[in-house]
Design a protein around this motif. Structure first.
Motif, PDB file in Angstrom:
ATOM      1  N   ALA A 109     -15.965  79.734 -74.090  1.00  0.00           N
ATOM      2  CA  ALA A 109     -15.602  78.309 -74.096  1.00  0.00           C
ATOM      3  C   ALA A 109     -14.728  77.973 -72.892  1.00  0.00           C
ATOM      4  CB  ALA A 109     -14.886  77.958 -75.398  1.00  0.00           C
ATOM      5  N   MET A 110     -13.796  78.852 -72.566  1.00  0.00           N
ATOM      6  CA  MET A 110     -12.927  78.629 -71.404  1.00  0.00           C
ATOM      7  C   MET A 110     -13.756  78.645 -70.123  1.00  0.00           C
ATOM      8  SD  MET A 110      -9.685  78.036 -70.674  1.00  0.00           S
ATOM      9  CE  MET A 110      -8.724  78.613 -72.045  1.00  0.00           C
ATOM     10  N   HIS A 111     -14.712  79.535 -70.045  1.00  0.00           N
ATOM     11  CA  HIS A 111     -15.567  79.613 -68.857  1.00  0.00           C
ATOM     12  C   HIS A 111     -16.456  78.383 -68.736  1.00  0.00           C
ATOM     13  CE1 HIS A 111     -15.224  84.243 -68.218  1.00  0.00           C
ATOM     14  NE2 HIS A 111     -14.084  83.610 -68.075  1.00  0.00           N
ATOM     15  N   GLU A 112     -16.965  77.908 -69.846  1.00  0.00           N
ATOM     16  CA  GLU A 112     -17.794  76.699 -69.802  1.00  0.00           C
ATOM     17  C   GLU A 112     -16.949  75.498 -69.364  1.00  0.00           C
ATOM     18  OE1 GLU A 112     -21.246  74.367 -72.327  1.00  0.00           O
ATOM     19  OE2 GLU A 112     -20.175  76.013 -73.283  1.00  0.00           O
ATOM     20  N   VAL A 148     -15.154  71.376 -65.160  1.00  0.00           N
ATOM     21  CA  VAL A 148     -14.151  70.761 -64.279  1.00  0.00           C
ATOM     22  C   VAL A 148     -14.404  71.092 -62.814  1.00  0.00           C
ATOM     23  CG1 VAL A 148     -12.375  70.517 -66.059  1.00  0.00           C
ATOM     24  CG2 VAL A 148     -12.417  72.577 -64.657  1.00  0.00           C
ATOM     25  N   ALA A 149     -14.908  72.279 -62.530  1.00  0.00           N
ATOM     26  CA  ALA A 149     -15.222  72.635 -61.144  1.00  0.00           C
ATOM     27  C   ALA A 149     -16.383  71.788 -60.632  1.00  0.00           C
ATOM     28  CB  ALA A 149     -15.550  74.126 -61.029  1.00  0.00           C
ATOM     29  N   ARG A 150     -17.394  71.599 -61.462  1.00  0.00           N
ATOM     30  CA  ARG A 150     -18.548  70.773 -61.084  1.00  0.00           C
ATOM     31  C   ARG A 150     -18.118  69.328 -60.812  1.00  0.00           C
ATOM     32  NH1 ARG A 150     -24.110  70.632 -61.360  1.00  0.00           N
ATOM     33  NH2 ARG A 150     -25.000  68.620 -61.894  1.00  0.00           N
ATOM     34  N   ALA A 151     -17.259  68.790 -61.668  1.00  0.00           N
ATOM     35  CA  ALA A 151     -16.771  67.421 -61.467  1.00  0.00           C
ATOM     36  C   ALA A 151     -16.033  67.304 -60.133  1.00  0.00           C
ATOM     37  CB  ALA A 151     -15.862  67.012 -62.621  1.00  0.00           C
ATOM     38  N   ALA A 152     -15.215  68.292 -59.814  1.00  0.00           N
ATOM     39  CA  ALA A 152     -14.496  68.274 -58.538  1.00  0.00           C
ATOM     40  C   ALA A 152     -15.466  68.429 -57.361  1.00  0.00           C
ATOM     41  CB  ALA A 152     -13.435  69.373 -58.511  1.00  0.00           C
ATOM     42  N   GLN A 153     -16.466  69.288 -57.509  1.00  0.00           N
ATOM     43  CA  GLN A 153     -17.467  69.459 -56.453  1.00  0.00           C
ATOM     44  C   GLN A 153     -18.182  68.153 -56.126  1.00  0.00           C
ATOM     45  OE1 GLN A 153     -19.956  72.762 -58.039  1.00  0.00           O
ATOM     46  NE2 GLN A 153     -19.982  73.405 -55.902  1.00  0.00           N
ATOM     47  N   LEU A 154     -18.529  67.413 -57.151  1.00  0.00           N
ATOM     48  CA  LEU A 154     -19.342  66.210 -56.991  1.00  0.00           C
ATOM     49  C   LEU A 154     -18.515  64.955 -56.713  1.00  0.00           C
ATOM     50  CD1 LEU A 154     -21.919  66.886 -59.850  1.00  0.00           C
ATOM     51  CD2 LEU A 154     -22.211  67.267 -57.380  1.00  0.00           C
ATOM     52  N   ALA A 155     -17.196  65.074 -56.725  1.00  0.00           N
ATOM     53  CA  ALA A 155     -16.317  63.914 -56.560  1.00  0.00           C
ATOM     54  C   ALA A 155     -16.388  63.359 -55.144  1.00  0.00           C
ATOM     55  CB  ALA A 155     -14.876  64.306 -56.883  1.00  0.00           C
ATOM     56  N   SER A 156     -16.220  62.061 -55.056  1.00  0.00           N
ATOM     57  CA  SER A 156     -16.062  61.430 -53.747  1.00  0.00           C
ATOM     58  C   SER A 156     -14.699  61.846 -53.190  1.00  0.00           C
ATOM     59  CB  SER A 156     -16.117  59.911 -53.880  1.00  0.00           C
ATOM     60  OG  SER A 156     -14.996  59.446 -54.623  1.00  0.00           O
ATOM     61  N   ASP A 157     -14.501  61.659 -51.906  1.00  0.00           N
ATOM     62  CA  ASP A 157     -13.203  61.987 -51.300  1.00  0.00           C
ATOM     63  C   ASP A 157     -12.073  61.218 -51.975  1.00  0.00           C
ATOM     64  OD1 ASP A 157     -14.515  63.689 -49.584  1.00  0.00           O
ATOM     65  OD2 ASP A 157     -14.254  62.429 -47.798  1.00  0.00           O
ATOM     66  N   GLU A 158     -12.350  59.967 -52.346  1.00  0.00           N
ATOM     67  CA  GLU A 158     -11.324  59.135 -52.975  1.00  0.00           C
ATOM     68  C   GLU A 158     -10.985  59.632 -54.385  1.00  0.00           C
ATOM     69  OE1 GLU A 158     -14.250  57.829 -51.666  1.00  0.00           O
ATOM     70  OE2 GLU A 158     -13.291  57.395 -49.743  1.00  0.00           O
ATOM     71  N   ALA A 159     -11.975  60.121 -55.112  1.00  0.00           N
ATOM     72  CA  ALA A 159     -11.769  60.564 -56.491  1.00  0.00           C
ATOM     73  C   ALA A 159     -11.288  62.012 -56.578  1.00  0.00           C
ATOM     74  CB  ALA A 159     -13.059  60.411 -57.291  1.00  0.00           C
ATOM     75  N   LEU A 160     -11.435  62.760 -55.514  1.00  0.00           N
ATOM     76  CA  LEU A 160     -11.123  64.197 -55.566  1.00  0.00           C
ATOM     77  C   LEU A 160      -9.694  64.496 -56.028  1.00  0.00           C
ATOM     78  CD1 LEU A 160     -12.147  67.052 -55.240  1.00  0.00           C
ATOM     79  CD2 LEU A 160     -11.585  66.909 -52.796  1.00  0.00           C
ATOM     80  N   PRO A 161      -8.672  63.814 -55.527  1.00  0.00           N
ATOM     81  CA  PRO A 161      -7.311  64.140 -56.013  1.00  0.00           C
ATOM     82  C   PRO A 161      -7.169  63.998 -57.530  1.00  0.00           C
ATOM     83  CG  PRO A 161      -7.179  62.841 -54.012  1.00  0.00           C
ATOM     84  CD  PRO A 161      -8.634  62.843 -54.430  1.00  0.00           C
ATOM     85  N   ASP A 162      -7.800  62.980 -58.106  1.00  0.00           N
ATOM     86  CA  ASP A 162      -7.706  62.788 -59.557  1.00  0.00           C
ATOM     87  C   ASP A 162      -8.485  63.860 -60.323  1.00  0.00           C
ATOM     88  OD1 ASP A 162      -6.052  60.576 -59.371  1.00  0.00           O
ATOM     89  OD2 ASP A 162      -7.733  59.169 -59.347  1.00  0.00           O
ATOM     90  N   LEU A 163      -9.541  64.390 -59.736  1.00  0.00           N
ATOM     91  CA  LEU A 163     -10.335  65.419 -60.417  1.00  0.00           C
ATOM     92  C   LEU A 163      -9.824  66.831 -60.133  1.00  0.00           C
ATOM     93  CD1 LEU A 163     -13.818  63.770 -60.049  1.00  0.00           C
ATOM     94  CD2 LEU A 163     -12.483  64.070 -62.126  1.00  0.00           C
ATOM     95  N   TYR A 164      -8.985  66.962 -59.121  1.00  0.00           N
ATOM     96  CA  TYR A 164      -8.376  68.266 -58.842  1.00  0.00           C
ATOM     97  C   TYR A 164      -7.299  68.580 -59.882  1.00  0.00           C
ATOM     98  CZ  TYR A 164      -6.681  72.260 -56.202  1.00  0.00           C
ATOM     99  OH  TYR A 164      -6.333  73.529 -55.825  1.00  0.00           O
ATOM    100  N   LEU A 222      -8.738  70.401 -62.840  1.00  0.00           N
ATOM    101  CA  LEU A 222      -9.173  71.734 -62.400  1.00  0.00           C
ATOM    102  C   LEU A 222      -7.973  72.669 -62.311  1.00  0.00           C
ATOM    103  CD1 LEU A 222     -11.282  73.743 -61.354  1.00  0.00           C
ATOM    104  CD2 LEU A 222     -10.959  72.748 -59.067  1.00  0.00           C
ATOM    105  N   LEU A 223      -6.912  72.202 -61.710  1.00  0.00           N
ATOM    106  CA  LEU A 223      -5.706  73.018 -61.584  1.00  0.00           C
ATOM    107  C   LEU A 223      -5.097  73.313 -62.958  1.00  0.00           C
ATOM    108  CD1 LEU A 223      -3.872  74.420 -59.579  1.00  0.00           C
ATOM    109  CD2 LEU A 223      -2.632  72.265 -59.306  1.00  0.00           C
ATOM    110  N   ALA A 224      -5.047  72.318 -63.823  1.00  0.00           N
ATOM    111  CA  ALA A 224      -4.526  72.534 -65.181  1.00  0.00           C
ATOM    112  C   ALA A 224      -5.387  73.551 -65.927  1.00  0.00           C
ATOM    113  CB  ALA A 224      -4.482  71.209 -65.936  1.00  0.00           C
ATOM    114  N   HIS A 225      -6.693  73.450 -65.736  1.00  0.00           N
ATOM    115  CA  HIS A 225      -7.590  74.409 -66.378  1.00  0.00           C
ATOM    116  C   HIS A 225      -7.313  75.826 -65.874  1.00  0.00           C
ATOM    117  CE1 HIS A 225     -11.076  76.442 -67.933  1.00  0.00           C
ATOM    118  NE2 HIS A 225     -11.144  76.993 -66.740  1.00  0.00           N
ATOM    119  N   LEU A 226      -7.188  75.997 -64.562  1.00  0.00           N
ATOM    120  CA  LEU A 226      -6.937  77.334 -64.014  1.00  0.00           C
ATOM    121  C   LEU A 226      -5.678  77.938 -64.625  1.00  0.00           C
ATOM    122  CD1 LEU A 226      -7.798  76.844 -60.242  1.00  0.00           C
ATOM    123  CD2 LEU A 226      -9.134  78.092 -61.949  1.00  0.00           C
ATOM    124  N   ARG A 227      -4.628  77.138 -64.767  1.00  0.00           N
ATOM    125  CA  ARG A 227      -3.390  77.646 -65.382  1.00  0.00           C
ATOM    126  C   ARG A 227      -3.646  78.130 -66.810  1.00  0.00           C
ATOM    127  NH1 ARG A 227      -0.408  72.867 -62.807  1.00  0.00           N
ATOM    128  NH2 ARG A 227       0.917  73.849 -61.251  1.00  0.00           N
TER     129      ARG A 227
END
Length: 155
Positions: A19-22, A27-43, A46-51
């Motif tokens: 479940a953690m891997h899924e 979250v990684a896919r969302a960050a990959q596909l984000a526009s430059d403007e949306a990337l900070p909000d989607l990062y 991702l960072l919270a998930h990594l923690r």
């Protein structure tokens, strides 16, 4: 760029880890596909998930006295350190560096999962349940139709 997708080949046979891997893939896919403007909000997620992800696995390794835990935990710490450094760079507007890190995470994850996390799951299942994990894969991408015997042919 290869966009990460969840597939059964990523299953390890431990429901919490799977479940953690899924979630990582999501979250990684969302960050990959984000526009430059949306990337900070989607990062941020991702960072919270990594923690959470690394804390969960690190705790599992300590609790079960997983023998090679220090190497595995050191890898988690190095990845998180890089992700935190990129967070500061992204706040300063360095979108390209953030995209590079996400690409590296996407390339790193399947190998890390299939080697280090798989060994951890095997250890946990054997020590707690007395056996190997059972994994049911519905969509095995490596199975090719030409490797299957054809009916009506000699054999």
């Amino acid at each position: 760029m290869t966009t990460i997708e969840w597939e059964d080949d990523l299953l390890l046979g431990h429901p919490a880890v799977d479940a953690m891997h899924e979630e990582f893939v999501t979250v990684a896919r969302a960050a990959q596909l984000a526009s430059d403007e949306a990337l900070p909000d989607l990062y941020v997620p991702l960072l919270a998930h990594l923690r959470r992800h690394f804390e969960s696995e690190d705790r599992m390794m300590v609790e079960t006295e997983f023998p090679p835990r220090q190497c595995h935990m050191d890898e988690h710490a190095a990845v998180l350190k890089s992700a935190l450094e990129v967070e500061a760079e992204l706040a300063a507007g360095n979108v390209a560096l953030c995209r590079d890190l996400i690409a590296e995470l996407v390339n790193w994850f399947p190998k890390h999962s299939q080697h280090l996390d798989s060994a951890l799951v095997h250890w946990v299942n054997k020590s707690r349940l007395g056996g190997k994990p059972v994994i049911i894969k519905r969509n095995i991408s490596s199975l090719k139709s030409e490797s299957l015997p054809m009916s009506g042919q000699g054999g």
